[in-house]
Scaffold this motif. Sequence first.
Motif, PDB file in Angstrom:
ATOM      1  N   MET A 156     -27.806  24.054  31.722  1.00 49.76           N
ATOM      2  CA  MET A 156     -27.377  22.850  32.627  1.00 49.76           C
ATOM      3  C   MET A 156     -27.829  23.262  33.823  1.00 49.76           C
ATOM      4  SD  MET A 156     -24.492  21.412  33.483  1.00 49.76           S
ATOM      5  CE  MET A 156     -22.824  21.950  32.477  1.00 49.76           C
ATOM      6  N   ARG A 157     -27.952  22.104  34.628  1.00 46.55           N
ATOM      7  CA  ARG A 157     -28.611  22.046  35.351  1.00 46.55           C
ATOM      8  C   ARG A 157     -27.910  21.257  36.556  1.00 46.55           C
ATOM      9  NH1 ARG A 157     -32.602  19.253  32.281  1.00 46.55           N
ATOM     10  NH2 ARG A 157     -31.320  17.212  32.923  1.00 46.55           N
ATOM     11  N   PHE A 158     -28.031  22.067  38.086  1.00 48.26           N
ATOM     12  CA  PHE A 158     -26.958  21.406  39.345  1.00 48.26           C
ATOM     13  C   PHE A 158     -27.829  20.608  40.305  1.00 48.26           C
ATOM     14  CE2 PHE A 158     -25.605  25.497  37.697  1.00 48.26           C
ATOM     15  CZ  PHE A 158     -24.209  25.400  37.210  1.00 48.26           C
ATOM     16  N   THR A 159     -26.678  19.166  41.023  1.00 49.60           N
ATOM     17  CA  THR A 159     -27.312  18.367  41.863  1.00 49.60           C
ATOM     18  C   THR A 159     -25.951  18.980  42.846  1.00 49.60           C
ATOM     19  OG1 THR A 159     -28.401  16.496  40.220  1.00 49.60           O
ATOM     20  CG2 THR A 159     -27.869  15.850  42.061  1.00 49.60           C
ATOM     21  N   TYR A 160     -27.409  18.581  43.994  1.00 51.92           N
ATOM     22  CA  TYR A 160     -26.346  18.960  45.505  1.00 51.92           C
ATOM     23  C   TYR A 160     -26.045  18.020  46.041  1.00 51.92           C
ATOM     24  CZ  TYR A 160     -24.704  20.323  50.334  1.00 51.92           C
ATOM     25  OH  TYR A 160     -24.190  19.805  51.480  1.00 51.92           O
ATOM     26  N   ALA A 161     -24.389  17.713  46.490  1.00 50.01           N
ATOM     27  CA  ALA A 161     -24.100  16.403  46.733  1.00 50.01           C
ATOM     28  C   ALA A 161     -23.713  16.193  48.568  1.00 50.01           C
ATOM     29  CB  ALA A 161     -22.972  15.214  45.672  1.00 50.01           C
ATOM     30  N   GLU A 162     -24.810  15.600  48.959  1.00 57.53           N
ATOM     31  CA  GLU A 162     -23.772  15.524  50.490  1.00 57.53           C
ATOM     32  C   GLU A 162     -24.629  13.791  50.991  1.00 57.53           C
ATOM     33  OE1 GLU A 162     -21.764  15.353  53.446  1.00 57.53           O
ATOM     34  OE2 GLU A 162     -22.030  17.942  53.004  1.00 57.53           O
ATOM     35  N   ALA A 163     -23.476  13.570  51.312  1.00 56.61           N
ATOM     36  CA  ALA A 163     -23.424  11.945  52.230  1.00 56.61           C
ATOM     37  C   ALA A 163     -22.378  11.866  53.078  1.00 56.61           C
ATOM     38  CB  ALA A 163     -23.484  10.764  50.843  1.00 56.61           C
ATOM     39  N   MET A 164     -23.053  10.473  53.740  1.00 58.00           N
ATOM     40  CA  MET A 164     -22.481   9.903  55.321  1.00 58.00           C
ATOM     41  C   MET A 164     -21.783  11.420  55.971  1.00 58.00           C
ATOM     42  SD  MET A 164     -19.796   7.726  53.329  1.00 58.00           S
ATOM     43  CE  MET A 164     -19.484   9.028  51.793  1.00 58.00           C
ATOM     44  N   THR A 165     -23.417  11.937  56.582  1.00 58.35           N
ATOM     45  CA  THR A 165     -23.132  12.923  57.677  1.00 58.35           C
ATOM     46  C   THR A 165     -24.075  12.808  57.782  1.00 58.35           C
ATOM     47  OG1 THR A 165     -23.120  15.575  58.070  1.00 58.35           O
ATOM     48  CG2 THR A 165     -25.056  14.419  55.541  1.00 58.35           C
ATOM     49  N   ASP A 166     -24.562  13.725  59.691  1.00 61.18           N
ATOM     50  CA  ASP A 166     -25.545  13.244  60.790  1.00 61.18           C
ATOM     51  C   ASP A 166     -26.628  13.385  59.304  1.00 61.18           C
ATOM     52  OD1 ASP A 166     -27.499  14.437  62.779  1.00 61.18           O
ATOM     53  OD2 ASP A 166     -26.155  15.407  63.714  1.00 61.18           O
ATOM     54  N   PRO A 167     -27.766  11.924  59.375  1.00 60.76           N
ATOM     55  CA  PRO A 167     -28.732  11.330  59.133  1.00 60.76           C
ATOM     56  C   PRO A 167     -29.863  13.321  59.411  1.00 60.76           C
ATOM     57  CG  PRO A 167     -28.250  10.007  60.195  1.00 60.76           C
ATOM     58  CD  PRO A 167     -27.236  10.920  60.495  1.00 60.76           C
ATOM     59  N   SER A 168     -29.460  13.878  60.452  1.00 63.25           N
ATOM     60  CA  SER A 168     -30.617  14.945  61.047  1.00 63.25           C
ATOM     61  C   SER A 168     -30.370  15.924  59.545  1.00 63.25           C
ATOM     62  CB  SER A 168     -30.506  15.411  62.421  1.00 63.25           C
ATOM     63  OG  SER A 168     -29.432  15.468  62.851  1.00 63.25           O
ATOM     64  N   TYR A 169     -29.106  16.346  58.989  1.00 64.52           N
ATOM     65  CA  TYR A 169     -29.112  17.330  58.713  1.00 64.52           C
ATOM     66  C   TYR A 169     -29.681  17.161  56.595  1.00 64.52           C
ATOM     67  CZ  TYR A 169     -25.212  18.498  61.269  1.00 64.52           C
ATOM     68  OH  TYR A 169     -23.795  19.083  61.990  1.00 64.52           O
ATOM     69  N   TYR A 170     -30.021  15.972  56.711  1.00 61.09           N
ATOM     70  CA  TYR A 170     -30.571  15.845  55.764  1.00 61.09           C
ATOM     71  C   TYR A 170     -31.711  16.871  55.169  1.00 61.09           C
ATOM     72  CZ  TYR A 170     -27.389  12.129  53.795  1.00 61.09           C
ATOM     73  OH  TYR A 170     -26.003  11.582  54.031  1.00 61.09           O
ATOM     74  N   ALA A 171     -33.000  16.620  55.918  1.00 60.42           N
ATOM     75  CA  ALA A 171     -33.713  17.923  55.250  1.00 60.42           C
ATOM     76  C   ALA A 171     -34.061  19.317  55.472  1.00 60.42           C
ATOM     77  CB  ALA A 171     -35.457  17.641  56.734  1.00 60.42           C
ATOM     78  N   PRO A 172     -33.118  19.632  56.597  1.00 59.78           N
ATOM     79  CA  PRO A 172     -32.265  21.176  56.070  1.00 59.78           C
ATOM     80  C   PRO A 172     -31.598  21.599  54.900  1.00 59.78           C
ATOM     81  CG  PRO A 172     -31.429  20.784  57.910  1.00 59.78           C
ATOM     82  CD  PRO A 172     -32.296  19.347  58.033  1.00 59.78           C
ATOM     83  N   LEU A 173     -30.723  20.271  54.428  1.00 63.11           N
ATOM     84  CA  LEU A 173     -29.723  20.649  53.677  1.00 63.11           C
ATOM     85  C   LEU A 173     -30.828  20.575  52.395  1.00 63.11           C
ATOM     86  CD1 LEU A 173     -26.658  18.373  54.637  1.00 63.11           C
ATOM     87  CD2 LEU A 173     -26.849  21.103  53.738  1.00 63.11           C
ATOM     88  N   ALA A 174     -31.981  19.933  52.319  1.00 67.12           N
ATOM     89  CA  ALA A 174     -32.965  19.948  50.596  1.00 67.12           C
ATOM     90  C   ALA A 174     -33.623  20.440  51.205  1.00 67.12           C
ATOM     91  CB  ALA A 174     -33.500  17.922  50.919  1.00 67.12           C
TER      92      ALA A 174
END
Length: 292
Positions: free
Chosen positions: A1-19
């Motif tokens: 099983m592989r896992f995909t992390y889903a986060e959306a509709m949040t502060d755009p500056s969060y995406y890079a550290p979350l990735a």
Amino acid sequence: MRFTYAEAMTDPSYYAPLARAAEAAGYASFSVADSLIYPRESDSTYPYTDDGNREFLEDKAFIETFTLIAALGAVTERIRFTPFVLKLAVRPPVLVAKQAMSIAALNGGRLGLGVGLSPWPEDFTVMGVPWERRGKRMDEAIDIVRGLSTGEYFEYHGEFFDLPAVKMSPAPPEPIPILVGGHSDAALRRSVVRGDGWMHAGGDPEELDAMLAKLARIREEEGRAGDPFEVHVISLDAYTTDGVKRLEDKGVTDAIVGFRWPYIKGSDTEPLATKIENLERFAETVIAKVSG
């Protein structure tokens, strides 16, 4: 099983550290949402909430999908990015092919191209695309993206699109998997006939079981039962090791997980540190145990 992390509709500056955090924690993929416009007035309802309300989308910051994937690819090394899902039917497929090929060439093929229709007629209106026969238009668009992304000469003569023999470069290092989203019978069949996988958007567990059974029947009918095929689902079973085993037994290859309810009006107030703690905790309690 592989896992995909889903986060959306949040502060755009969060995406890079979350990735970066998701990659370090062992997630295979990071989902990227797609949204074009928010109409002031609409008779449409959102298909994946209980009451169909769409107001949670107003004033949410949606970075254009390919732009965000390019930015996140530049700060990561291994994790794949999966639009969830790109509204292909309202976009020029030749341009989408060029965008997808460019992303894949830049980030080493770390793209799973999730595609679908749009539930909003207004998306079609503002993009100058007819709402009628959108499914057939979608079929042709998938064919064109797949054909052009080989990097070889490709021509197409359909009802909606007509291409002379053309080629694009650079070609991606590996074929870009096309993952079709949607819960309708047409979407399920499209994922088998034209796609490399299917993406589920959540809902009742019994409905998921019925869709998985239908998907298996279609794959058998189309002679694709033994072919590689990705099945991405949202399910509460993904949050326990026993549940993951149940999903695997049903043919699920990828579990999409998130750690907050995104369908809320107003801004996301959850701190970045909390988001990272949540994704890391899940990686320790589930991903590490089922992957070890």
